[in-house]
Design an enzyme around this catalytic site. Structure first.
Site, PDB file in Angstrom:
ATOM      1  N   ASP A  20      -0.654  -5.817  -1.537  1.00 12.45           N
ATOM      2  CA  ASP A  20      -0.230  -4.475  -1.052  1.00 12.45           C
ATOM      3  C   ASP A  20       0.824  -3.815  -1.968  1.00 12.45           C
ATOM      4  OD1 ASP A  20      -0.167  -2.501   1.004  1.00 12.45           O
ATOM      5  OD2 ASP A  20       1.340  -3.341   2.093  1.00 12.45           O
ATOM      6  N   GLY A  23      -0.201   1.603  -3.790  1.00 17.10           N
ATOM      7  CA  GLY A  23       0.232   3.239  -3.466  1.00 17.10           C
ATOM      8  C   GLY A  23       1.625   3.706  -3.896  1.00 17.10           C
ATOM      9  N   ARG A  24       2.554   2.720  -3.465  1.00 15.28           N
ATOM     10  CA  ARG A  24       4.058   2.988  -3.766  1.00 15.28           C
ATOM     11  C   ARG A  24       4.237   2.909  -5.257  1.00 15.28           C
ATOM     12  NH1 ARG A  24       5.832  -0.958   0.929  1.00 15.28           N
ATOM     13  NH2 ARG A  24       3.524  -1.389   0.672  1.00 15.28           N
ATOM     14  N   HIS A  37      -3.917   1.535  -7.855  1.00 18.37           N
ATOM     15  CA  HIS A  37      -5.066   0.733  -7.665  1.00 18.37           C
ATOM     16  C   HIS A  37      -5.418   0.257  -8.777  1.00 18.37           C
ATOM     17  CE1 HIS A  37      -4.680   1.675  -3.445  1.00 18.37           C
ATOM     18  NE2 HIS A  37      -5.259   2.776  -3.474  1.00 18.37           N
ATOM     19  N   SER A  65      -9.607  -3.284   3.617  1.00 17.39           N
ATOM     20  CA  SER A  65      -9.828  -3.739   5.299  1.00 17.39           C
ATOM     21  C   SER A  65     -10.876  -2.715   5.899  1.00 17.39           C
ATOM     22  CB  SER A  65      -8.357  -3.575   5.725  1.00 17.39           C
ATOM     23  OG  SER A  65      -8.128  -2.298   5.870  1.00 17.39           O
ATOM     24  N   THR A  66     -10.952  -3.217   6.909  1.00 10.64           N
ATOM     25  CA  THR A  66     -12.051  -2.315   7.871  1.00 10.64           C
ATOM     26  C   THR A  66     -11.283  -0.886   8.266  1.00 10.64           C
ATOM     27  OG1 THR A  66     -11.408  -3.750   9.460  1.00 10.64           O
ATOM     28  CG2 THR A  66     -13.691  -4.083   8.698  1.00 10.64           C
ATOM     29  N   GLU A  67     -10.026  -1.153   8.060  1.00  9.96           N
ATOM     30  CA  GLU A  67      -9.353   0.260   8.514  1.00  9.96           C
ATOM     31  C   GLU A  67      -8.834   1.263   7.306  1.00  9.96           C
ATOM     32  OE1 GLU A  67      -8.237  -2.955   9.573  1.00  9.96           O
ATOM     33  OE2 GLU A  67      -9.088  -2.546  11.525  1.00  9.96           O
ATOM     34  N   TRP A  69     -10.912   2.535   5.272  1.00  9.38           N
ATOM     35  CA  TRP A  69     -11.904   3.750   5.550  1.00  9.38           C
ATOM     36  C   TRP A  69     -11.067   4.891   6.022  1.00  9.38           C
ATOM     37  CZ3 TRP A  69     -15.860   2.707   2.648  1.00  9.38           C
ATOM     38  CH2 TRP A  69     -16.669   1.566   2.749  1.00  9.38           C
ATOM     39  N   LEU A 130     -14.052 -22.867  -8.421  1.00  9.23           N
ATOM     40  CA  LEU A 130     -13.022 -22.490  -7.738  1.00  9.23           C
ATOM     41  C   LEU A 130     -13.413 -21.285  -6.699  1.00  9.23           C
ATOM     42  CD1 LEU A 130     -10.013 -21.404  -6.813  1.00  9.23           C
ATOM     43  CD2 LEU A 130      -9.767 -20.212  -8.932  1.00  9.23           C
ATOM     44  N   ILE A 188       0.454  -9.129   9.206  1.00  4.40           N
ATOM     45  CA  ILE A 188      -0.845  -9.653   8.606  1.00  4.40           C
ATOM     46  C   ILE A 188      -1.930  -8.571   8.399  1.00  4.40           C
ATOM     47  CG2 ILE A 188      -2.631 -10.925   9.920  1.00  4.40           C
ATOM     48  CD1 ILE A 188      -0.644 -12.640   8.387  1.00  4.40           C
ATOM     49  N   SER A 189      -1.754  -7.222   9.310  1.00  5.07           N
ATOM     50  CA  SER A 189      -2.761  -6.197   9.045  1.00  5.07           C
ATOM     51  C   SER A 189      -4.267  -6.749   9.225  1.00  5.07           C
ATOM     52  CB  SER A 189      -2.477  -5.545   7.802  1.00  5.07           C
ATOM     53  OG  SER A 189      -1.400  -5.080   7.652  1.00  5.07           O
TER      54      SER A 189
HETATM   55  C1  IPE Z   1      -3.567  -4.236   4.151  1.00  2.08           C
HETATM   56  O1  IPE Z   1      -2.814  -3.431   3.311  1.00  2.08           O
HETATM   57  C2  IPE Z   1      -4.852  -4.391   3.537  1.00  2.08           C
HETATM   58  C3  IPE Z   1      -5.339  -4.443   2.015  1.00  2.08           C
HETATM   59  C4  IPE Z   1      -4.072  -4.937   1.204  1.00  2.08           C
HETATM   60  C5  IPE Z   1      -6.332  -4.506   1.567  1.00  2.08           C
HETATM   61  P1  IPE Z   1      -2.549  -2.136   4.163  1.00  2.08           P
HETATM   62  O2  IPE Z   1      -1.791  -1.129   3.246  1.00  2.08           O
HETATM   63  O3  IPE Z   1      -4.104  -1.363   4.701  1.00  2.08           O
HETATM   64  O4  IPE Z   1      -1.981  -2.331   5.472  1.00  2.08           O
HETATM   65  P2  IPE Z   1      -0.981  -1.473   6.658  1.00  2.08           P
HETATM   66  O5  IPE Z   1      -1.627  -0.208   6.797  1.00  2.08           O
HETATM   67  O6  IPE Z   1       0.226  -1.179   5.850  1.00  2.08           O
HETATM   68  O7  IPE Z   1      -0.771  -2.432   7.658  1.00  2.08           O
HETATM   69  C1  IPE Z   2      -3.021  -2.164  -1.130  1.00  2.39           C
HETATM   70  O1  IPE Z   2      -2.191  -1.176  -1.526  1.00  2.39           O
HETATM   71  C2  IPE Z   2      -4.343  -1.852  -1.719  1.00  2.39           C
HETATM   72  C3  IPE Z   2      -5.014  -1.534  -0.477  1.00  2.39           C
HETATM   73  C4  IPE Z   2      -4.877  -1.342   0.755  1.00  2.39           C
HETATM   74  C5  IPE Z   2      -6.613  -1.057  -0.936  1.00  2.39           C
HETATM   75  P1  IPE Z   2      -1.797   0.148  -0.818  1.00  2.39           P
HETATM   76  O2  IPE Z   2      -2.741   1.285  -1.274  1.00  2.39           O
HETATM   77  O3  IPE Z   2      -1.758   0.114   0.573  1.00  2.39           O
HETATM   78  O4  IPE Z   2      -0.280   0.417  -1.384  1.00  2.39           O
HETATM   79  P2  IPE Z   2       0.899   1.207  -0.292  1.00  2.39           P
HETATM   80  O5  IPE Z   2       0.900   0.127   0.819  1.00  2.39           O
HETATM   81  O6  IPE Z   2       0.261   2.421   0.043  1.00  2.39           O
HETATM   82  O7  IPE Z   2       1.860   1.158  -1.108  1.00  2.39           O
HETATM   83 MG    MG Z   3      -0.341  -0.853   2.007  1.00  3.13          MG
END
Ligand code: IPE
Ligand code: IPE
Ligand code: MG
Length: 235
Positions: A20, A23-24, A37, A65-67, A69, A130, A188-189
């Site tokens: 994670d 984006g930031r 990314h 994740s499934t979320e 999308w 592995l 844990i998301s």
């Molecule tokens: C968790 O990160 C999913 C992945 C790293 C693929 P998210 O950025 O989607 O989680 P939330 O929204 O902060 O919980």
């Molecule tokens: C994790 O990084 C990658 C995915 C969830 C695909 P994020 O894209 O969630 O990055 P932040 O949390 O917005 O910084």
């Molecule tokens: Mg994130």
């Protein structure tokens, strides 16, 4: 550095990463999230090769994740493109490090082209030692629902914990010993919610693209400082 390299033994066979903070990482630099990314996928390759060097038996990474999308179309399609590119270009590297690539999650909704590439990579690397579980369109709840459906379809009634574990996408893999989340959020998301019941959790503020071998070493050292009691008492 080599002398500080942690020793991975039978207590730590499976490490999992919630990757994670991409984006930031990009936003901090005034870049588009997609750039984060892209950098994150480079970090992922570095981490996999370091984990292979350290001697892990399994590495699981949460990639989509499934979320996820819910994100803007442009971002989702850039993530899928990155994965396609990875699948077309990384075969030699996976073979070199002895990595067996395997997707966990619901592949059925992905594009036929992507599914084909995934299948090809899974076949090409099937005999490597592995295991890399690449969690894609993965949600712990979705995985459990799919597992329960399989059990219902099989006609089984007297369901045990082992039956459920064996019906999950990770059926052939020990539960993660250590789950590392970058990006600073303490949750844990929807990742490995069944399998991580007794995993050690390690959270770091480091944004995923910035992760280095030293950060992984720190997580491993922290793991070895803990006592896993599994509900028992200190021995
Ligand atoms: C968790 O990160 C999913 C992945 C790293 C693929 P998210 O950025 O989607 O989680 P939330 O929204 O902060 O919980
Ligand atoms: C994790 O990084 C990658 C995915 C969830 C695909 P994020 O894209 O969630 O990055 P932040 O949390 O917005 O910084
Ligand atoms: Mg994130």
């Amino acid at each position: 550095m080599a002398e500080n390299r942690p020793f991975v033994d039978e207590r730590l066979q499976h490490i999992a990463f919630i990757m994670d903070g991409n984006g930031r990482w990009a936003q901090k630099r005034g870049l588009k999230r997609q750039e984060g990314h892209r950098e994150g996928s480079e970090a992922f390759k570095r981490v996999v090769s370091y984990c292979a060097d350290l001697g892990f038996k399994a590495v699981t990474v949460y990639a989509f994740s499934t979320e996820n999308w819910k994100r803007p179309k442009e971002e989702v399609s850039s993530l899928m493109k990155l994965l396609e590119r990875y699948l077309t270009s990384s075969r030699d590297e996976l073979m070199k490090h002895g990595v067996r690539f395997r997707v966990i999650g619901d592949k059925s909704v992905l594009s036929p082209g992507l599914i084909k590439k995934i299948d090809n990579m899974e076949k090409a690397t099937a005999d490597n030692p592995l295991l890399l579980n690449f969690a894609l369109n993965y949600g712990g709840r979705d995985e459990l629902v799919r597992a329960f459906k399989k059990l219902v379809d099989s006609g089984k009634t007297d369901i045990t914990e082992q039956d459920i574990s064996l019906a999950l996408d990770t059926f052939d893999c020990k539960d993660p010993d250590l789950v590392v989340r970058t990006g600073g959020d303490l949750r844990i998301s929807n990742f490995l919610i069944w399998q991580a019941a007794y995993s050690e959790l390690y959270f770091t503020d480091v944004l995923w693209p910035d992760i280095t071998n030293e950060h992984i070493d720190a997580a491993i050292h922290d793991f070895y400082s803990r006592q896993r009691r599994y509900g028992g008492v200190e021995s």
